[in-house]
Enzyme design. Sequence first.
Site, PDB file in Angstrom:
ATOM      1  N   CYS A  42     -34.016 -41.859  -2.600  1.00 27.41           N
ATOM      2  CA  CYS A  42     -34.126 -42.951  -3.557  1.00 27.41           C
ATOM      3  C   CYS A  42     -35.267 -42.662  -4.530  1.00 27.41           C
ATOM      4  CB  CYS A  42     -34.394 -44.265  -2.822  1.00 27.41           C
ATOM      5  SG  CYS A  42     -34.669 -45.669  -3.924  1.00 27.41           S
ATOM      6  N   CYS A  44     -38.113 -45.469  -3.832  1.00 30.26           N
ATOM      7  CA  CYS A  44     -38.961 -45.568  -2.640  1.00 30.26           C
ATOM      8  C   CYS A  44     -38.954 -44.324  -1.759  1.00 30.26           C
ATOM      9  CB  CYS A  44     -38.528 -46.764  -1.791  1.00 30.26           C
ATOM     10  SG  CYS A  44     -36.956 -46.520  -0.929  1.00 30.26           S
ATOM     11  N   CYS A  74     -30.173 -49.464  -2.323  1.00 31.68           N
ATOM     12  CA  CYS A  74     -31.056 -48.874  -1.320  1.00 31.68           C
ATOM     13  C   CYS A  74     -31.494 -49.988  -0.369  1.00 31.68           C
ATOM     14  CB  CYS A  74     -32.277 -48.261  -1.993  1.00 31.68           C
ATOM     15  SG  CYS A  74     -33.538 -47.714  -0.815  1.00 31.68           S
ATOM     16  N   CYS A 126     -35.640 -50.531  -0.541  1.00 31.51           N
ATOM     17  CA  CYS A 126     -36.349 -51.165  -1.666  1.00 31.51           C
ATOM     18  C   CYS A 126     -35.454 -52.097  -2.471  1.00 31.51           C
ATOM     19  CB  CYS A 126     -36.966 -50.108  -2.585  1.00 31.51           C
ATOM     20  SG  CYS A 126     -35.777 -49.184  -3.588  1.00 31.51           S
ATOM     21  N   CYS A 163     -20.143 -44.004  -5.885  1.00 33.39           N
ATOM     22  CA  CYS A 163     -20.342 -43.560  -7.269  1.00 33.39           C
ATOM     23  C   CYS A 163     -21.768 -43.953  -7.657  1.00 33.39           C
ATOM     24  CB  CYS A 163     -19.307 -44.243  -8.158  1.00 33.39           C
ATOM     25  SG  CYS A 163     -19.353 -43.692  -9.862  1.00 33.39           S
TER      26      CYS A 163
HETATM   27 FE    FE Z   1     -35.226 -47.275  -2.378  1.00 37.42          FE
END
Ligand code: FE
Length: 151
Positions: free
Chosen positions: A67, A70, A116, A119, A139
Amino acid sequence: MADKVDKKAATADRSDKADRADRVEKTDAEWRATLTPEQYEVLRQKGTERAFSGPLWNAHEDAAYLCAGCGAELFSSDAKFDSGTGWPSFTAPAAAGAVATETDASHGMMRTEVCCRRCGGHLGHLFDDGPAPTGQRYCINSASLRAAKPK
Ligand code: FE
């Protein structure tokens, strides 16, 4: 009866969004300060980068995709495939709990948003027209990911 339904919905929401001890929460100003404008637009404003514009749709190296907000490990090159859409596409997340999904009714469509779980950052959308083995197509915007060496 309505109470029961409401309670159930609240429980589902908690388990989906707040079950990580390492949850990352920042203010909007903090996100603005730490993300590039492209990352901020996608992760915090639910934006979508132009197809074929990001750096990762055509990446084929072995990689762990983290990510960009984070650093949580979200996807692996093992599950990456060429979807022809111009966005990095995966048949599955790196681990079941890495991402969360939510119904997205924006832009006159009913879609499944992928976030995510650590976060809450917006990553992209999930479709059920992917290849084997899962039949799923995550996607994902390049801007929401950072490629790292695989573990
Ligand atoms: Fe994240």
